[in-house]
Design a protein around this motif. Sequence first.
Motif, PDB file in Angstrom:
ATOM      1  N   PHE A  57       0.839  -1.208   0.000  1.00  0.00           N
ATOM      2  CA  PHE A  57       0.000   0.000   0.000  1.00  0.00           C
ATOM      3  C   PHE A  57       0.870   1.254   0.000  1.00  0.00           C
ATOM      4  N   ALA A  58       1.936   1.229   0.783  1.00  0.00           N
ATOM      5  CA  ALA A  58       2.865   2.364   0.806  1.00  0.00           C
ATOM      6  C   ALA A  58       3.541   2.526  -0.550  1.00  0.00           C
ATOM      7  N   TYR A  59       3.829   1.405  -1.215  1.00  0.00           N
ATOM      8  CA  TYR A  59       4.455   1.436  -2.538  1.00  0.00           C
ATOM      9  C   TYR A  59       3.537   2.169  -3.529  1.00  0.00           C
ATOM     10  N   ILE A  60       2.253   1.837  -3.496  1.00  0.00           N
ATOM     11  CA  ILE A  60       1.280   2.479  -4.404  1.00  0.00           C
ATOM     12  C   ILE A  60       1.123   3.957  -4.045  1.00  0.00           C
ATOM     13  N   ALA A  61       1.024   4.249  -2.737  1.00  0.00           N
ATOM     14  CA  ALA A  61       0.865   5.642  -2.294  1.00  0.00           C
ATOM     15  C   ALA A  61       2.071   6.493  -2.714  1.00  0.00           C
ATOM     16  N   ARG A  62       3.262   5.914  -2.600  1.00  0.00           N
ATOM     17  CA  ARG A  62       4.484   6.618  -2.997  1.00  0.00           C
ATOM     18  C   ARG A  62       4.452   6.920  -4.495  1.00  0.00           C
ATOM     19  N   ARG A  63       4.074   5.930  -5.284  1.00  0.00           N
ATOM     20  CA  ARG A  63       3.984   6.130  -6.737  1.00  0.00           C
ATOM     21  C   ARG A  63       3.013   7.253  -7.084  1.00  0.00           C
ATOM     22  N   LEU A  64       1.847   7.229  -6.450  1.00  0.00           N
ATOM     23  CA  LEU A  64       0.815   8.233  -6.751  1.00  0.00           C
ATOM     24  C   LEU A  64       1.267   9.625  -6.317  1.00  0.00           C
ATOM     25  N   ALA A  65       1.935   9.705  -5.157  1.00  0.00           N
ATOM     26  CA  ALA A  65       2.427  11.006  -4.680  1.00  0.00           C
ATOM     27  C   ALA A  65       3.455  11.571  -5.649  1.00  0.00           C
ATOM     28  N   TYR A  66       4.340  10.714  -6.159  1.00  0.00           N
ATOM     29  CA  TYR A  66       5.357  11.182  -7.098  1.00  0.00           C
ATOM     30  C   TYR A  66       4.754  11.496  -8.467  1.00  0.00           C
ATOM     31  N   LEU A  67       3.728  10.777  -8.852  1.00  0.00           N
ATOM     32  CA  LEU A  67       3.042  11.091 -10.113  1.00  0.00           C
ATOM     33  C   LEU A  67       2.468  12.507 -10.043  1.00  0.00           C
ATOM     34  N   TYR A  68       1.872  12.822  -8.897  1.00  0.00           N
ATOM     35  CA  TYR A  68       1.292  14.154  -8.697  1.00  0.00           C
ATOM     36  C   TYR A  68       2.363  15.244  -8.750  1.00  0.00           C
ATOM     37  N   ARG A  69       3.573  14.924  -8.312  1.00  0.00           N
ATOM     38  CA  ARG A  69       4.637  15.931  -8.262  1.00  0.00           C
ATOM     39  C   ARG A  69       5.422  16.048  -9.567  1.00  0.00           C
ATOM     40  N   MET A  70       5.131  15.227 -10.536  1.00  0.00           N
ATOM     41  CA  MET A  70       5.847  15.330 -11.818  1.00  0.00           C
ATOM     42  C   MET A  70       5.584  16.691 -12.448  1.00  0.00           C
ATOM     43  N   PRO A  71       6.521  17.185 -13.248  1.00  0.00           N
ATOM     44  CA  PRO A  71       6.562  18.613 -13.550  1.00  0.00           C
ATOM     45  C   PRO A  71       5.388  19.205 -14.328  1.00  0.00           C
ATOM     46  N   THR A  72       4.796  18.482 -15.267  1.00  0.00           N
ATOM     47  CA  THR A  72       3.714  19.069 -16.057  1.00  0.00           C
ATOM     48  C   THR A  72       2.527  18.108 -16.116  1.00  0.00           C
ATOM     49  N   LEU A  73       1.353  18.658 -16.341  1.00  0.00           N
ATOM     50  CA  LEU A  73       0.142  17.832 -16.435  1.00  0.00           C
ATOM     51  C   LEU A  73       0.256  16.856 -17.602  1.00  0.00           C
TER      52      LEU A  73
END
Length: 396
Positions: free
Chosen positions: A360-376
């Motif tokens: 679950f932490a692995y998925i949450a980490r991925r999603l958090a980093y996806l959100y922080r990627m530079p452009t939409l």
Amino acid sequence: MTEQTPRICILGGGFGGLYTALRLSQLPWENGEKPEIVLVDQSDRFIFAPLLYELLTGELQTWEIAPPFEELLQNTGVRFCQAIVSGIDTEQKRVHLQEGTEIAYDRLVLALGGETPLDMVPGAISHAYPFRNITDAYRLEERLRVLEESKAEKIRVAIVGAGYSGVELACKLADRLGERGRFRLIQIGDQILRTSPDFNREAAKKALDAKKVFLDLETKVESVGQDTISLEYKNQVDTIPVDLVIWTVGTRVAPVVKTLALKQNQRGQITTTPTLQVLEHPEIFALGDLADCCDAEGQKVPATAQVAFQQADYTAWNIWASLSDRPLLPFRYQQLGEMMALGKDNATLTGLGIKLDGSFAYIARRLAYLYRMPTLDHQLKVGFNWLVRPIIDTLS
């Protein structure tokens, strides 16, 4: 320098520099007032560093974590210049590039990041592998491929430094090499992840133990040879055979920054005000690894990607404010928590009242980093790939 259009020159395209450029391009400049924004970096690609480890396990592809600057800056009005900075004239307000050209500026952003110091022990420059950028990842991948194709029964890996980078590398590579891997994680202090929350540290210890990674605590590296590493523990030096040494210890400010006549601390970091401006040079802003910064509360902020990410917003706002006669904002650091990969399909996460580990932490980490990627646009491309790739892999 044209008087009509101010020029903002941003040196370094990491989290601090790129995100400052993107934010500046989005701010509400009045008609005819939008400045020229130039981003300078020696690489042609941005590196989403927290996901660099996933290249080694094949979980992610280069384009996902290292998109070209030209692609990210399309339709933003930001001009990208791939070049090495050879000098900065703070009096004449000019940046000198190695190719011989100059860039004049009205506002300067120093976001050049740091480099891994390999000259701390004999032999490290020649024989140890740093892990900070895409070139390092490619070199390490090539070395791993050679070792995997060899007939050696065991692949012996020594990782120097048990901070975030060392622990994440040990876990990822242990998953990649499996039973062939023999790992030792070397730390000069008496514990791993010294600055990490207890929950994350304990989750990391469990993961390292499960993957049979040997911890060398209170151990100092004396030297690195072509196929050996010499370690000092309790005044006794042992030389151990090894196939690969990875160096994750330390950050050094870029040499071009150290030569500047600006106030610096003992590590060569530039001292800033809480508004991220350089002392006695309000037209220069510094952030990320090269900045010695205290926030609005007087709290010293760590040199992490999370801090640079937040500083970029303030830097862009304060440059905009300084060019449009508005008040500047002191930086307020928000500790949002810490995330760490502990192998394939395993991570740990602490922050905002949440404590997670495992898948679950692995998925949450991925999603958090996806959100922080530079452009939409990049978020959508990567997010779509993450959704369809498992399906394609299953069908094939």
